[in-house]
Design an enzyme around this catalytic site. Structure first.
Site, mmCIF file in Angstrom:
data_model
loop_
_atom_site.group_PDB
_atom_site.id
_atom_site.type_symbol
_atom_site.label_atom_id
_atom_site.label_comp_id
_atom_site.label_asym_id
_atom_site.label_seq_id
_atom_site.Cartn_x
_atom_site.Cartn_y
_atom_site.Cartn_z
ATOM 1 N N GLU A 211 53.961 37.119 38.850
ATOM 2 C CA GLU A 211 54.213 37.562 40.156
ATOM 3 C C GLU A 211 55.566 37.780 40.730
ATOM 4 O OE1 GLU A 211 51.497 35.562 42.863
ATOM 5 O OE2 GLU A 211 49.924 36.396 41.742
ATOM 6 N N GLU B 165 44.768 37.128 37.212
ATOM 7 C CA GLU B 165 44.062 36.477 38.134
ATOM 8 C C GLU B 165 43.160 37.147 38.823
ATOM 9 O OE1 GLU B 165 46.743 34.196 40.553
ATOM 10 O OE2 GLU B 165 48.261 33.810 38.845
#
Length: 801
Positions: A452, A557
């Site tokens: 991320e 995720e």
């Protein structure tokens, strides 16, 4: 498929793996089909109607196939026996390792034995097979197994006397051998042997032990590394395998429908059913045991948690509490349960301090690496594959608590942005060299290089150049083509999947990672049942398009959460959007209690969550749920973020027992049709990136956001020692000596001799975690500035595997 056992183990004779699906008898052995072709679809071996007389875990003969189930009316195939001139049928089923295929010819032919009592030809003609003209006449078999003639009484007496003498001789010689000769021989023989049997008398600690079973399936007893035992529960035909004398054996298989580790996972064709081990080796308040953070109210991330623990030496145990967490939060049994849940992958977040820390960084160094090595061992034992996710980078890549330090981010952003990126790339290279070794590359098959990154602030150009440089490092370590190192997974940087379409064409085995959450957006009080098709309509089309336009695309995720309710979901002390207490101005939607009080959820709530989970799994196609386990709150003693725990959902009925049932939940969504293009999976053309493309992504970028020209910023120089990762140690007993298995040296490519990135002694640097600040002036003394930014690394020509 490529051989996965390392070179040092090539002389080990491995047993064949059990067949998990018999080949269709008629299509393989008869062309055209024989007159007795049944057309019966044969069940897998684990569904056999009779008990298997072979030892637990022992392999079935490879020629055993569909004949075992040839008669659908009886559930088994009886065999034909010949005794002298009379033929009879057996009244019991054939044993599972019968060799019927070895006896039958490919096509019916005169004079040939054909072992099928149901063939019409058997029931016609004189003698029913006794005639020499009949295909039942097995002359060669008769000559090999002739009926013994009746001997005279005198002959029987002589034979009996000889037998008695032999028995007496054996009774004398055998004790002498085992008491006198064999011990002497064993004490003088220190050579190592590699067993191929399903038992072993060695241990990973080198301590002597009794014979132990090294493989098993559903219901078998597993002995863990610390000597405790548990019953393995896997109704999907999975088998575990662990032999201390052969610690890099890849025979284990998570489920019958997932390829064992000694065969290549077919990305794009075989689905990834994965789960994260969040909060284990990289702690964060929501995922790991919240009690770890609740003990220290000032702790909001691992940086402040480490500082608080280090200061608490009188009663708390200091920083060693983190290792206690590593030991207890995730154990070997978790890996066994993950395989038993129908999952075939684990994604493991790993921080940079698993490799080293530098001045002023409070993290516990190197210790989490030893537990990642345990994770590799446990994944290998239960047939699971690993996605190693580089989750926390020096300086932080996003400023969130799971990056190590909450607040500012300093990778490819700000005055220390280029120096932190250089250091991060070094760590990526070190990890790649380790996991590309033959001992590990079949277990750690995906490498997520940066979790991320804040791409919207960094900018796609700088992020693309960083990604390209990481590609160069990894492929230099591993080589090009299937079987050479991991898939390289790139997070989309929150720029959107469509922004990466056609990026880096012909790159060798790259994947795109997306994290689709809806819980952090606007909040709603709509019931859970209203979200039944939301994943299908929101994510399905995007994933389908990316699978075609980019290549392998996965959700690294996702969760079942549709609100941001839950303990520490947003962070310590940050409140929730749902209740209007989060940072900023948010309207109050309602109380979070109905979303967190899972003990009182009714069947409607549970079925609503499961439907959302199934829709998510189908829409995303290849996925890793966040997360496997949520720890209990120290205040209430229960999980307070229930929609984030896969394990809790399995135990309480809102997660599917078999993830395959999700298929078809998103009807008419145009699910991607495999396979991927050859070069996308390491086949023909892999690594042949056009020169114009590589030229557009040279490293480093000329500028970075919130800092300006790279040439004017603090940079490191490649003159330091590379902090290589140590391999595990496996010892085992061999006779009277203790042997150590070859576990590699941590570095796959010996020609990769570049030094590590370190500070220049005559240059000035800011704190790597500083955030926005003016760079020091002057940066370096004369001459040092020229060394600060290294020459661009151009993509090397791909090496042939």
């Amino acid at each position: 498929m490529y051989p996965s056992n390392s070179a040092h183990s090539q002389d080990i004779p491995y047993d064949p793996l059990p067949l998990t699906q018999d080949p269709p008898r008629d299509s393989i052995y008869h062309d055209p089909p024989s007159p007795h072709a049944s057309g019966f679809d044969t069940p897998p071996v684990e569904m056999s109607y009779f008990s298997d007389p072979t030892p637990p875990g022992a392999a079935q003969p490879r020629f055993l196939g569909a004949a075992l189930y040839d008669d659908p009316s009886t559930g088994y195939r009886d065999s034909f026996a010949s005794q002298n001139t009379q033929n009879t049928f057996r009244t019991a089923p054939s044993v599972v390792n019968s060799s019927v295929y070895a006896l039958n010819p490919d096509t019916p032919q005169a004079g040939a034995y054909y072992d099928d009592p149901h063939d019409p030809e058997y029931n016609t003609g004189p003698g029913q097979g006794a005639s020499s003209d009949s295909p039942r006449y097995l002359a060669q078999k008769r000559s090999a197994y002739t009926v013994p003639r009746v001997k005279s009484k005198r002959g029987l007496i002589i034979a009996g006397s000889i037998l008695a003498a032999v028995i007496v001789l054996i009774a004398i010689v055998v004790p002498i051998y085992f008491i006198v000769i064999k011990p002497k021989s064993s004490s003088s023989n220190n050579s190592s042997v590699s067993p191929s049997s399903p038992t072993s008398t060695s241990t990973s600690s080198g301590q002597p032990s009794s014979a132990v079973v090294v493989t098993g399936g559903d219901g078998s007893t597993v002995t863990t590394g610390d000597g405790t035992t548990f019953t393995y529960s896997n109704s999907f035909g999975g088998t575990w395998y662990w032999d201390p004398q052969d610690p890099f054996n890849n025979n284990a298989q998570a489920q019958s429908w997932t390829l064992p580790l000694n065969q290549t996972f077919r990305f794009g064709t075989d689905q990834i059913f994965g789960v994260n081990l969040g909060g284990w080796l990289t702690t964060e308040p929501v995922s790991c045991a919240p009690a770890l953070y609740q003990k220290y109210p000032q702790a909001i991330d691992e940086w402040t948690l480490s500082q608080a623990m280090a200061a608490d030496t009188s009663s708390g145990g200091g920083l060693s509490q983190l290792e206690t967490h590593y030991k207890t939060f995730i154990t070997e049994q978790d890996f066994a349960e993950i395989a038993g849940a129908g999952l075939n992958f684990v994604r493991i977040p790993l921080p940079y301090w698993a490799i080293e820390v530098r001045s002023g960084e409070p993290f516990l160094p190197k210790t989490s690496w030893t537990y990642f090595l345990k994770a590799i061992q446990w994944a290998r034992k239960y047939g699971l594959r690993i996605n190693l996710d580089f989750h926390a980078l020096p300086g932080s890549q996003n400023g969130w608590n799971h990056s190590g330090k909450f607040g500012t981010f300093n990778v490819l952003y700000g005055p220390m942005g280029i120096a932190n990126a250089q250091r991060s790339l070094d760590y990526i290279r070190i990890i790649a060299e380790f996991i590309s070794q033959p001992e590990y590359r079949d277990v750690v098959v995906i490498f997520g290089i940066t979790n991320e990154p804040q791409g919207t602030s960094i900018g796609k150009d700088a992020l693309s150049r960083y990604y390209m440089q990481a590609y160069n490092y990894i492929r230099k370590a591993s080589g090009i083509g299937e079987g050479n190192g991991p898939f390289i997974s790139y997070h989309d940087g929150f720029l959107g999947l469509s922004q990466w379409a056609d990026w880096l064409p012909n790159a060798d085995r790259i994947a795109l990672d997306d994290h689709p959450y809806i819980c952090f957006d606007s909040q709603s009080s709509a019931p859970m049942s209203s979200y039944a098709q939301t994943p299908c309509t929101t994510w399905g089309g995007l994933m389908n398009t990316s699978m075609s336009a980019f290549g392998l695309t996965a959700a690294g995720e996702f969760s079942n959460a549709v609100t941001d309710c839950g303990l520490y979901v947003n962070g310590v002390g940050l409140g929730t959007r749902y209740e209007g207490t989060y940072t900023g101005t948010w309207p109050v939607i309602g109380s979070c209690t109905p979303w967190t009080d899972w003990q009182n959820w009714d069947s409607t709530m549970k079925s609503g969550i499961q439907q959302f989970a199934l829709a998510s799994m189908d829409a995303l196609q290849n996925w890793f749920f966040w997360t496997w386990k949520i720890g209990n709150s120290s205040a209430t003693g229960v999980v307070e973020s229930p929609q984030w725990s896969y394990q809790l959902g399995l135990q309480n009925g809102w997660m599917p027992k078999d993830p395959r049932v999700a298929s078809g939940t998103c009807a008419n969504q145009g699910i991607f049709s495999p396979p991927l293009q050859a070069w996308q999976t390491g086949g023909a053309g892999a690594g042949q990136i056009p020169a114009a493309v590589t030229a557009s992504y040279t490293w480093p970028p000329s500028q970075i956001s919130n800092a300006g020209a790279v040439s004017l910023l603090p940079s490191y120089t490649p003159t330091g020692t590379v902090a290589t990762l140590p391999p595990p140690t496996f010892t085992y007993s061999s006779g009277s000596s203790v042997k150590t298995a070859n576990a590699g040296n941590g570095w796959q490519n010996p020609s990769d001799t570049a030094s590590g990135m370190v500070a220049i002694t005559t240059c000035s640097y800011l704190n790597p975690w500083v955030g926005s600040a003016a760079p020091p002036s002057p940066l370096c003394s004369s001459g040092a500035a020229a060394r600060a930014v290294p020459d661009p690394l151009i993509t090397p020509s791909p090496r042939q595997s």
